[in-house]
Design a protein around this motif. Sequence first.
Motif, PDB file in Angstrom:
ATOM      1  N   HIS A 163       0.881  -1.165   0.000  1.00  0.00           N
ATOM      2  CA  HIS A 163       0.000   0.000   0.000  1.00  0.00           C
ATOM      3  C   HIS A 163       0.922   1.220   0.000  1.00  0.00           C
ATOM      4  CE1 HIS A 163      -3.845  -2.074   0.992  1.00  0.00           C
ATOM      5  NE2 HIS A 163      -2.998  -2.994   1.426  1.00  0.00           N
ATOM      6  N   ILE A 164       0.832   2.026  -1.037  1.00  0.00           N
ATOM      7  CA  ILE A 164       1.719   3.187  -1.151  1.00  0.00           C
ATOM      8  C   ILE A 164       1.038   4.412  -0.567  1.00  0.00           C
ATOM      9  CG2 ILE A 164       2.851   4.780  -2.748  1.00  0.00           C
ATOM     10  CD1 ILE A 164       3.224   2.488  -4.650  1.00  0.00           C
ATOM     11  N   LEU A 165       1.770   5.114   0.283  1.00  0.00           N
ATOM     12  CA  LEU A 165       1.305   6.412   0.749  1.00  0.00           C
ATOM     13  C   LEU A 165       2.327   7.446   0.278  1.00  0.00           C
ATOM     14  CD1 LEU A 165      -0.794   8.036   2.291  1.00  0.00           C
ATOM     15  CD2 LEU A 165       0.492   7.572   4.395  1.00  0.00           C
ATOM     16  N   LEU A 166       1.919   8.251  -0.686  1.00  0.00           N
ATOM     17  CA  LEU A 166       2.789   9.306  -1.203  1.00  0.00           C
ATOM     18  C   LEU A 166       2.835  10.435  -0.185  1.00  0.00           C
ATOM     19  CD1 LEU A 166       1.614   9.513  -4.907  1.00  0.00           C
ATOM     20  CD2 LEU A 166       3.960   9.103  -4.137  1.00  0.00           C
ATOM     21  N   VAL A 167       4.033  10.877   0.153  1.00  0.00           N
ATOM     22  CA  VAL A 167       4.185  11.938   1.140  1.00  0.00           C
ATOM     23  C   VAL A 167       4.773  13.155   0.451  1.00  0.00           C
ATOM     24  CG1 VAL A 167       5.266  12.588   3.324  1.00  0.00           C
ATOM     25  CG2 VAL A 167       4.510  10.231   2.970  1.00  0.00           C
TER      26      VAL A 167
ATOM     27  N   GLY B  16      -1.493  20.567  -8.093  1.00  0.00           N
ATOM     28  CA  GLY B  16      -1.835  19.149  -8.093  1.00  0.00           C
ATOM     29  C   GLY B  16      -1.217  18.378  -9.247  1.00  0.00           C
ATOM     30  N   ARG B  17      -0.556  19.062 -10.162  1.00  0.00           N
ATOM     31  CA  ARG B  17      -0.027  18.380 -11.358  1.00  0.00           C
ATOM     32  C   ARG B  17       0.965  17.287 -11.007  1.00  0.00           C
ATOM     33  NH1 ARG B  17       0.499  23.773 -13.536  1.00  0.00           N
ATOM     34  NH2 ARG B  17      -1.047  24.113 -15.175  1.00  0.00           N
ATOM     35  N   THR B  18       1.906  17.607 -10.096  1.00  0.00           N
ATOM     36  CA  THR B  18       2.949  16.636  -9.781  1.00  0.00           C
ATOM     37  C   THR B  18       2.345  15.351  -9.227  1.00  0.00           C
ATOM     38  OG1 THR B  18       4.307  18.525  -9.150  1.00  0.00           O
ATOM     39  CG2 THR B  18       5.135  16.345  -8.559  1.00  0.00           C
ATOM     40  N   LEU B  19       1.488  15.495  -8.221  1.00  0.00           N
ATOM     41  CA  LEU B  19       0.955  14.287  -7.586  1.00  0.00           C
ATOM     42  C   LEU B  19      -0.031  13.551  -8.482  1.00  0.00           C
ATOM     43  CD1 LEU B  19       0.642  15.319  -3.859  1.00  0.00           C
ATOM     44  CD2 LEU B  19       2.088  13.546  -4.841  1.00  0.00           C
TER      45      LEU B  19
ATOM     46  N   ILE C 286       1.491   7.134 -12.487  1.00  0.00           N
ATOM     47  CA  ILE C 286       2.665   6.296 -12.775  1.00  0.00           C
ATOM     48  C   ILE C 286       2.716   5.116 -11.795  1.00  0.00           C
ATOM     49  CG2 ILE C 286       5.207   6.231 -12.647  1.00  0.00           C
ATOM     50  CD1 ILE C 286       5.086   9.222 -13.678  1.00  0.00           C
ATOM     51  N   LEU C 287       2.514   5.395 -10.511  1.00  0.00           N
ATOM     52  CA  LEU C 287       2.615   4.328  -9.513  1.00  0.00           C
ATOM     53  C   LEU C 287       1.440   3.357  -9.604  1.00  0.00           C
ATOM     54  CD1 LEU C 287       4.055   6.276  -6.459  1.00  0.00           C
ATOM     55  CD2 LEU C 287       5.265   4.753  -8.009  1.00  0.00           C
ATOM     56  N   GLU C 288       0.248   3.871  -9.894  1.00  0.00           N
ATOM     57  CA  GLU C 288      -0.902   2.971 -10.051  1.00  0.00           C
ATOM     58  C   GLU C 288      -0.665   1.996 -11.203  1.00  0.00           C
ATOM     59  OE1 GLU C 288      -4.581   5.582  -8.138  1.00  0.00           O
ATOM     60  OE2 GLU C 288      -4.232   5.661 -10.300  1.00  0.00           O
ATOM     61  N   GLY C 289       0.064   2.451 -12.225  1.00  0.00           N
ATOM     62  CA  GLY C 289       0.368   1.595 -13.365  1.00  0.00           C
ATOM     63  C   GLY C 289       1.262   0.422 -13.008  1.00  0.00           C
ATOM     64  N   ARG C 290       1.874   0.453 -11.834  1.00  0.00           N
ATOM     65  CA  ARG C 290       2.750  -0.645 -11.402  1.00  0.00           C
ATOM     66  C   ARG C 290       2.036  -1.632 -10.481  1.00  0.00           C
ATOM     67  NH1 ARG C 290       7.988   3.059  -9.914  1.00  0.00           N
ATOM     68  NH2 ARG C 290       8.224   4.065 -11.944  1.00  0.00           N
ATOM     69  N   ASN C 291       0.730  -1.453 -10.348  1.00  0.00           N
ATOM     70  CA  ASN C 291      -0.128  -2.400  -9.636  1.00  0.00           C
ATOM     71  C   ASN C 291       0.170  -2.644  -8.157  1.00  0.00           C
ATOM     72  OD1 ASN C 291      -1.763  -2.922 -11.914  1.00  0.00           O
ATOM     73  ND2 ASN C 291      -0.074  -4.155 -12.738  1.00  0.00           N
TER      74      ASN C 291
ATOM     75  N   VAL D 169      -2.860   3.365  -3.701  1.00  0.00           N
ATOM     76  CA  VAL D 169      -2.019   4.570  -3.710  1.00  0.00           C
ATOM     77  C   VAL D 169      -2.848   5.693  -3.102  1.00  0.00           C
ATOM     78  CG1 VAL D 169      -0.688   6.234  -5.067  1.00  0.00           C
ATOM     79  CG2 VAL D 169      -0.881   3.872  -5.864  1.00  0.00           C
ATOM     80  N   GLU D 170      -2.359   6.264  -2.007  1.00  0.00           N
ATOM     81  CA  GLU D 170      -3.020   7.411  -1.390  1.00  0.00           C
ATOM     82  C   GLU D 170      -1.991   8.513  -1.184  1.00  0.00           C
ATOM     83  OE1 GLU D 170      -6.177   7.614  -1.003  1.00  0.00           O
ATOM     84  OE2 GLU D 170      -6.918   5.555  -0.834  1.00  0.00           O
ATOM     85  N   ILE D 171      -2.488   9.699  -0.829  1.00  0.00           N
ATOM     86  CA  ILE D 171      -1.612  10.871  -0.684  1.00  0.00           C
ATOM     87  C   ILE D 171      -1.722  11.437   0.727  1.00  0.00           C
ATOM     88  CG2 ILE D 171      -1.277  13.281  -1.409  1.00  0.00           C
ATOM     89  CD1 ILE D 171      -2.367  12.380  -4.191  1.00  0.00           C
TER      90      ILE D 171
END
Length: 177
Positions: free
Chosen positions: A93-97, A104-107, A113-118, A122-124
């Motif tokens: 489970h990825i938590l982007l910090v 909002g463009r970067t995130l 990109i990260l969702e594409g790696r399954n 992915v949350e922020i």
Amino acid sequence: MENDNKFKLLINETEIDSRVKQLGQIITNDYIDKKLLLVGILKGSFVFLSDLMRAIQLELMIDFMSVSSYRGTMSTGNVTISKDISTELSDSHILLVEDILDSGRTLYEVTKILEGRNPISVEICALLDKPSKRVVDISAKYIGFTIPDEFVVGYGLDFKENYRNLRDIVVLNKYKN
Ligand code: IMP
Ligand code: MG
């Protein structure tokens, strides 16, 4: 903090500390029994990430990404990864910090990109949110503080690479955003 009129105090060290601890507790409850990977976006997130990870009472992994986004256009899809994560994502489970969610463009791009790696999810988690500046449809699940449209520095955030070491979050006066 330097006692200088080029800064206006917005959020002091004590307020940051107690909010980061609260976030850590909420994240702890949400990710119990899950394989959590915190991914910090360099460089602005590293101070926040270092405090946040110690406020989370779980086994977790951390990694970092460095990305640059091109501005001056309303379109998206313009993010270059200059340092990628090296952690295996299966079952994670990825938590982007991130330090601050602005346009909002970067995130938006990093999330895609990260969702594409399954990974499983992915949350922020953004320390700061400036919702009035948003140009893409994205929001963070965890937010430290919502702030007005002013340019802030300190606690990891910079202006031309300066001021990241300030303990408080301050508005940089005379800066026109
Ligand atoms: P965006 O959400 O793609 O527009 O980009 C957010 C990035 O812009 C953050 O990671 C910061 O590096 C930078 N940024 C936006 N607003 C501020 C600010 O008030 N102070 C310092 N950096 C900012
Ligand atoms: Mg940044």
